[in-house]
Design an enzyme around this catalytic site. Sequence first.
Site, PDB file in Angstrom:
ATOM      1  N   SER A 271       4.814  45.495   0.665  1.00 54.22           N
ATOM      2  CA  SER A 271       4.415  46.891   0.838  1.00 54.22           C
ATOM      3  C   SER A 271       4.052  47.228   2.273  1.00 54.22           C
ATOM      4  O   SER A 271       4.302  48.333   2.742  1.00 54.22           O
ATOM      5  CB  SER A 271       3.215  47.192  -0.069  1.00 54.22           C
ATOM      6  OG  SER A 271       3.586  47.031  -1.412  1.00 54.22           O
TER       7      SER A 271
ATOM      8  N   ASP B 139      11.833  59.177   1.752  1.00 52.71           N
ATOM      9  CA  ASP B 139      11.823  60.572   1.278  1.00 52.71           C
ATOM     10  C   ASP B 139      13.087  60.853   0.476  1.00 52.71           C
ATOM     11  O   ASP B 139      13.097  61.635  -0.463  1.00 52.71           O
ATOM     12  CB  ASP B 139      11.775  61.561   2.455  1.00 52.71           C
ATOM     13  CG  ASP B 139      10.477  61.430   3.240  1.00 52.71           C
ATOM     14  OD1 ASP B 139       9.565  60.728   2.769  1.00 52.71           O
ATOM     15  OD2 ASP B 139      10.397  62.043   4.322  1.00 52.71           O
TER      16      ASP B 139
ATOM     17  N   GLU C 276      11.330  50.029  -3.460  1.00 46.18           N
ATOM     18  CA  GLU C 276      11.142  51.297  -2.737  1.00 46.18           C
ATOM     19  C   GLU C 276       9.682  51.745  -2.742  1.00 46.18           C
ATOM     20  O   GLU C 276       9.385  52.928  -2.725  1.00 46.18           O
ATOM     21  CB  GLU C 276      12.029  52.393  -3.336  1.00 46.18           C
ATOM     22  CG  GLU C 276      13.518  52.162  -3.181  1.00 46.18           C
ATOM     23  CD  GLU C 276      13.954  52.100  -1.727  1.00 46.18           C
ATOM     24  OE1 GLU C 276      14.226  50.974  -1.262  1.00 46.18           O
ATOM     25  OE2 GLU C 276      14.020  53.136  -1.068  1.00 46.18           O
TER      26      GLU C 276
END
Lengths: 365, 415
Positions: free
Chosen positions: B154, B265, B392
Site C-alpha cells: 500500500s 482515478d 489497486e
Amino acid sequence: MVSFELSEEQALLRDTCRDFALKVMRKQDRQSDESGEIPKEIVQQGHELGLTTGYLPEAYGGAGSELSAVNSVIVLEELAYGNLSMTLHILAPSLFNIPVMLYGGEEQKKKYFGMNKPDKFQGFTAALTEPAVRFDIEALKTTAYDAGDDFALNGEKAFVAIADSSLATLVFAKKGSGEGLAGIDGYILPAGAFAIKEREKNQGLRALKQFTISLDGSRVPKNEVLKLSGGFATLLARARTASTALTTGVCKAAYEYALNYSKERVAFGEPIASRQSIAFTLAEMATEVDAMRLMAWKSAWMLDKGMDAYKEAAMGKRYAADAAMFITRNATQILGGHGFVREHPVEMWYRDARSFAVSEFMAIV
Amino acid sequence: MIDFELTPIMKMAMEFTHNYARDVMRPIARKYDEEEHKEPTEFIQKTHEMFSSMGFSFSTARAGEEKEEKEEKAESSEKHSRPKMEMNLLGAISVEELAWGCPGLTLRIPGPGLGGAAIMAAGTPEQKKRFMKVLVGSKPSYGAMALTEPGFGSDASAVATTAVKDGDYFILNGTKIFVTGGDMADLYVVWATLGKDLGRAGIKAFVVEKGTPGLKMARLEHKLGIRASDTAEVVLEDCRVHKDNLLGGEKKEEKGFKGAMQTFDATRPMVAAMAIGIARAAYDYIYDDFVTKGGLEINYGKALHKRGYLETVFEDMEAKINASRLLTWKAAWMLDHNLPNLKEASMAKAKAGTVVDEITQKAIELYGPEGYSRRHLLEKWMRDAKVYDVFEGTGQIQRLVVARAILDYTRKELK
C-alpha cells in the site's frame, strides 16, 4: 446520456432549500423537538418558497412548474437535512395534491387546488397507515362501502400528519376484502368529517403533529372519490422514492455533524478524526450517503420517464432506511457521551431516522 | 441534468460484452482456473480480433487527454479509432459484463491494461502516442504496471527500485512483484526512485519494453483466485532505459508519484465495475436456481413480517449491487467529464470490494454443500472476489483516501 450533474435550475433549487434548511429550520429544530410545536412562520416561509404548491397548474392558481420527481428528491434531501418534522409538515399538502393531480377529475382539481393559496400555507394531508401492530399496506382494514349515493368509510388511521389543521384529507381505503393493492382508492374528506383522536407520541418526529383518526361510517359523496384505477402502486413508488431522499437528508446532517465534531474534539493530544477508527467510519458514512442519494435520483428519474419504478423505489427505500441506522448510530457514537445528550442534534437524527423503515407515505414526489 | 439513460453505444457495448462473456468466457472459466499458468491462447487471439475489429479498447483516459489523443489520431491507423468520449463509463459498463463471464479472463484481455492507464495518466502527448501505438496494435499486446515490491504494498512511496542516470539512459535495479500480466506484457511501467533522499518527488515511472536487457520475469504467483490471469515477479538488473521513456519527461518533476496516484482515478472505477460483475454473476447464479426454477417470490416493498428470510437476502444483495454500480458509474462519469474523482473512485472501489466479498460468500451459503463444490462456479467467484478488495489499493487504503478527502486532512494529519 448519463449525467450526475444538476441542471442550473436544479442547482438553484438545491441551494435555495439548503439555505432555508440551515438558516431557518436548523435554528429551531431542537426547540421544536422539545416543545412538539413547529413555529407557524417556518411553515409559512417554506410555503412561500413554493415548495408546497409550486407544481400546481396555473389554470388552478398554481405556479405551473413542472412536477418533476428528480426536482422533488433534490428538494426533499435538502429540507430533511434541515429538519425532518418540519419538512413533513411543510410538504404534507403534496400528499393530497399530487395524487389529485395525477388521478383526479377536473372538478376535483378545480375545487381543491383552488383552496391552495400562494401567499398562505393551507393544510392538506393523506391518511394511509393504520394503528395495527405489523401494519400491512396490502391488508388495509379501512373499508369503503358503497351506500348508494355515497361511500361509507369505516376504520382507523394513524400517524396522519397535520390532520388537525387540514382543509381536506385523502383517506386510502379498500373496497371489498382480500389482500393486495387492488381496490384501494382515495376518499376525500373535508375537515370535521371524521373524529380526530389522540396526537401521536413517537420516538422521533416529535415536532410533527400526527394524529390517530377514526372513521365511523364517515360519508364520502361519489364525486369525492379519487379513483386510482390501480395507480396506488405508482403512488407508493413515488412515496418511497421520497422516503429515500428524506433519508439522505437526515443522514447527511448526521454525517456532517460527526465529521465536524471529530475534527474539533481532541483526545490524546490530537483530533479524534486523525484516528483511523473514526476516519474510516466517516468514510463509510459518506459513501452510504452518496449511494442512497444516487438510488433516490435513479428511481425519481425512472418515474419522470414514465417507467415502472415500483421495485427500484421499494429497494432504494429499504436500503436507505438500513444505511440510515448505520449512519446515525455511528454519528452518535463518534460524539461519545455528547452524542447521547440532547445538547447536540445527533440523538434527534438517530431517533428521526428510525422512522424510515416503518413509515409509508411520509412524503411524495 | 440528472440522467441515467445510456447512449446507444453503451447499450450496444453492454449487450455485446455480455453475450461474449456468456458464450465465450463462461464455458472456459473453470478450465483456466484449474489449469493455472496455462495461457488461454485461443481466447486471447479471438478476443483481440473481436475487439479490434470493433474499434474497441478498454483504455481509460481523462477527458482532456482524450481530446488531445483525438487530435493526434488523424495519422494513427483508423482501425483503432475509439468511440468518442465517456470512455471510462463505457469501460465500466463493459468490464462489469466481462467480469460477469470470468474476472480472470477479463484481466487477460489484451489491451493497454494498467500500464496503459499509467501512461495515459502520467505520460507526455508524445509518449502516449508512441506507447499506445504498441498497446493498441494489430497483434495482441499488453501493458503492465510494476509498482509493488517485496518490501511494500500500500505504501507506494516506499519504492526501493533505483533509477540512476547515466547519460541519456537510466539504469534500473530492483524487484517488482504482483505484476498483473507480467508474463505477457509488451510494456512495463516500472516505478523507481531517483534517490531516497528526494522522497516522493524522486519517484518516477519508466516504460520498459519487453526484451530490454536486464528485465526478466522471475516467477509466477500461485493465487487464491483470478488464476486465468498471471501475476508475475519481475526483476530489473542493470536495466538500461532511455530517458525518453521516463513518463512525463525529465522536467515535469511533479508528475512522477502523483502520476502513479492519478492512474488510480481511472483504474479504481474499472476494478469496482469488475467486482460488481462478479457479485452479479453469483447473484444471477443463485437467482436462477431459487427464483427462476425454484419459484421463490421476491416481493419488493411488502411488509417485512410477511416476507421470508430468503427474499430479503436476495433483495439486499440486489440493492447492494445497484448502490455499488451507481457509485462506480458516477466515479467513471466524473473522470470522463474531467472532474476530480479521487474520492468517488475510492468510494466506489471500497464499496464494491466489500459488496463482492459479502455476496459471493453468501451465495455459497445459500446454495448449500453444492455451492462449495467445484462443479459450480460459485466457489471460484468467492475466491476471485477477494482480490478486488486488495489490488489497486486495499479497502483500507480506499477508506484512507476517502477520509482524507472528506476531512481535508493531509497524510500527516491522518496516517
